[in-house]
Design a protein around this motif. Structure first.
Motif, mmCIF file in Angstrom:
data_model
loop_
_atom_site.group_PDB
_atom_site.id
_atom_site.type_symbol
_atom_site.label_atom_id
_atom_site.label_comp_id
_atom_site.label_asym_id
_atom_site.label_seq_id
_atom_site.Cartn_x
_atom_site.Cartn_y
_atom_site.Cartn_z
ATOM 1 N N HIS A 1 2.174 -20.043 17.712
ATOM 2 C CA HIS A 1 3.376 -20.306 16.719
ATOM 3 C C HIS A 1 4.767 -19.496 17.102
ATOM 4 O O HIS A 1 5.725 -19.530 16.590
ATOM 5 C CB HIS A 1 2.999 -20.375 15.441
ATOM 6 N N ALA A 2 4.713 -18.278 18.006
ATOM 7 C CA ALA A 2 5.613 -17.294 18.136
ATOM 8 C C ALA A 2 5.795 -16.906 19.527
ATOM 9 O O ALA A 2 6.615 -16.024 19.887
ATOM 10 C CB ALA A 2 5.508 -16.140 17.347
ATOM 11 N N GLY A 3 5.061 -17.690 20.367
ATOM 12 C CA GLY A 3 5.173 -17.544 21.945
ATOM 13 C C GLY A 3 5.018 -15.836 22.067
ATOM 14 O O GLY A 3 5.496 -15.445 23.175
ATOM 15 N N THR A 4 4.097 -15.274 21.653
ATOM 16 C CA THR A 4 3.908 -14.043 21.803
ATOM 17 C C THR A 4 2.487 -13.408 21.884
ATOM 18 O O THR A 4 1.774 -13.663 21.002
ATOM 19 C CB THR A 4 4.533 -13.225 20.303
ATOM 20 N N LEU A 5 2.100 -12.753 22.901
ATOM 21 C CA LEU A 5 0.691 -11.932 23.121
ATOM 22 C C LEU A 5 0.801 -10.669 22.709
ATOM 23 O O LEU A 5 1.664 -9.817 23.125
ATOM 24 C CB LEU A 5 0.630 -11.886 24.424
ATOM 25 N N ALA A 6 0.225 -10.503 21.270
ATOM 26 C CA ALA A 6 0.152 -9.284 20.599
ATOM 27 C C ALA A 6 -1.171 -8.751 20.768
ATOM 28 O O ALA A 6 -2.220 -9.308 20.988
ATOM 29 C CB ALA A 6 0.599 -9.375 19.116
ATOM 30 N N GLU A 7 -1.605 -7.424 20.898
ATOM 31 C CA GLU A 7 -2.849 -6.724 20.805
ATOM 32 C C GLU A 7 -3.016 -6.798 19.398
ATOM 33 O O GLU A 7 -2.172 -7.118 18.239
ATOM 34 C CB GLU A 7 -2.402 -5.216 21.264
ATOM 35 N N GLY A 8 -4.309 -6.278 18.885
ATOM 36 C CA GLY A 8 -4.601 -6.512 17.793
ATOM 37 C C GLY A 8 -3.611 -5.645 16.737
ATOM 38 O O GLY A 8 -3.509 -6.123 15.577
ATOM 39 N N ALA A 9 -3.490 -4.279 17.006
ATOM 40 C CA ALA A 9 -2.614 -3.754 16.083
ATOM 41 C C ALA A 9 -1.246 -4.212 16.049
ATOM 42 O O ALA A 9 -0.761 -4.129 14.753
ATOM 43 C CB ALA A 9 -2.479 -2.078 16.719
ATOM 44 N N GLY A 10 -0.865 -4.837 17.083
ATOM 45 C CA GLY A 10 0.354 -5.651 16.925
ATOM 46 C C GLY A 10 0.517 -6.945 16.080
ATOM 47 O O GLY A 10 1.546 -7.254 15.467
ATOM 48 N N ALA A 11 -0.671 -7.421 15.754
ATOM 49 C CA ALA A 11 -0.831 -8.532 14.798
ATOM 50 C C ALA A 11 -1.180 -8.348 13.482
ATOM 51 O O ALA A 11 -0.971 -8.973 12.664
ATOM 52 C CB ALA A 11 -2.116 -9.442 15.609
ATOM 53 N N ALA A 12 -1.577 -6.850 13.305
ATOM 54 C CA ALA A 12 -2.108 -6.680 11.976
ATOM 55 C C ALA A 12 -1.010 -6.722 10.683
ATOM 56 O O ALA A 12 -1.339 -7.403 9.853
ATOM 57 C CB ALA A 12 -2.459 -5.286 11.931
ATOM 58 N N ALA A 13 0.161 -6.677 11.281
ATOM 59 C CA ALA A 13 1.352 -6.720 10.146
ATOM 60 C C ALA A 13 1.245 -8.443 9.769
ATOM 61 O O ALA A 13 1.374 -8.598 8.620
ATOM 62 C CB ALA A 13 2.594 -6.355 10.689
ATOM 63 N N LEU A 14 1.319 -9.101 10.576
ATOM 64 C CA LEU A 14 1.270 -10.560 10.096
ATOM 65 C C LEU A 14 0.131 -10.871 9.410
ATOM 66 O O LEU A 14 0.002 -11.672 8.291
ATOM 67 C CB LEU A 14 1.382 -11.504 11.542
#
Ligand code: PLP
Length: 332
Positions: A286-299
């Motif tokens: 939904h955001a065209g973004t490859l995040a690592e786990g820590a980078g997705a934690a805020a969402l």
């Protein structure tokens, strides 16, 4: 440079150093802006629909080294003492701080050694070596790696130890929030992933000066809750980390950040590793973004909130997804 009283709510001093100030953050902002471009703050309408409010993603993963931590490294490089430059640097990390210090050493023309525990993913080890630093593998946890890094810095002719919560690094990280609140002064909340808490301290410093009405909400994995427990109790707590999110894999609270987190965080929530995976999948789809786990934690923290309203920011702090993380994204 750290001589004025702190302006974070209620914090006037720290254990072994004087308080960080917003004036220091502004100076760091000039230094960091001279080296890296401001990161985009983007609204993704598809994501808004899922979350049910307006969500702005701060895309820190587009920075060199793939995480916000390079901000700390860039600021550190500009602030190294002559002795540190001459001796080179040694630190410990599960990966992104490692890359940041390796980047700093390259900028400053000195050498860096990074002690990495076994939980550090291969992709991050490779990236540190690619930046020209030396990787020493030691221990299973960040705490064990830290102890070894201090040993490597003991005695004559050894490199200088750089603590992960060094004030120069905290101030560098704060520049992400300087940018954020300049880009969006009207946020009702920002969700910040927490490992050691340096990023969240920066969020509080910038928020207090630029957006006092914005809530700063910390997010940690329930499989690595040491910072959360320390925040709750007000004491440094140690809890073994079992999280898959290497950027959040700390195993104790940090004396240098805890007073700021206690004074500045409006809330601190725990999310499961599975919830982090779901958030990472959502960022991908939904955001065209490859995040690592820590980078997705805020969402993941925002998704756990009851009916959020108003403009909310989530910090996508890093994109260095390991092979395992990428496989899990695709598996569901
Ligand atoms: C280090 C890191 C965090 C946690 O930041 P702290 O300053 O240690 O609290 C979050 N996300 C990513 C991608 C990281 O590398």
């Amino acid at each position: 440079m750290y001589v004025q009283p702190g302006i974070v709510r209620g914090v006037t001093s720290m254990d072994d150093q004087t308080a960080l100030t917003f004036a220091d953050v502004l100076t760091a902002g000039e230094i960091v802006a001279g080296e890296v471009a401001a990161t985009p703050l983007v609204d993704h309408p598809l994501l808004d629909r899922v979350v049910g409010t307006e969500v702005l993603v701060k895309h820190e993963h587009v920075l060199p080294t793939g995480s916000f931590k390079v901000r700390g490294g860039v600021h550190l490089a500009a602030r190294l003492t002559d002795a540190e430059r001459a001796s080179g640097l040694v630190t410990c990390s599960t990966g992104n701080h490692a890359q940041s210090v390796a980047y700093a050493a390259r900028l400053a023309g000195c050498h860096a050694t990074v002690v990495m525990p076994s939980c550090a993913p291969q992709v991050k080890r490779d990236a540190v070596v690619a930046l020209g630093a030396t990787v020493v593998s030691h221990g299973e946890s960040l705490g064990e790696a830290a102890a070894h890094a201090r040993v490597l810095a003991t005695g004559p002719a050894t490199p200088s130890y750089v603590d992960t919560t060094d004030p120069r690094i905290v101030l560098g990280h704060a520049t992400a929030y300087l940018e954020l609140f300049r880009q969006a002064p009207d946020l009702v909340a920002v969700y910040v992933p927490i490992g050691s808490g340096t990023g969240a301290v920066g969020a509080c410093l910038a928020r207090d000066a630029l957006a006092p009405g914005c809530r700063v909400i910390g997010v940690q994995s329930s499989a690595a809750p040491a910072a959360w427990r320390s925040w709750r109790s007000g004491r440094i707590e140690s809890v073994a980390s079992a999280t898959r999110a290497s950027g959040l894999a700390t195993s104790s609270g940090y004396p240098a950040t805890l007073p700021y987190l206690r004074a500045g965080l409006d809330d601190f929530v725990l999310v499961s590793d599975d919830a982090i995976d779901r958030a990472a999948r959502l960022l991908a789809s939904h955001a065209g973004t490859l995040a690592e786990g820590a980078g997705a934690a805020a969402l993941a923290g925002l998704l756990a909130a009851d009916s959020p309203t108003g403009r909310v920011a989530v910090m996508c702090t890093g994109g260095n997804a390991s092979a395992d993380e990428i496989a899990r994204l695709a598996a569901a």
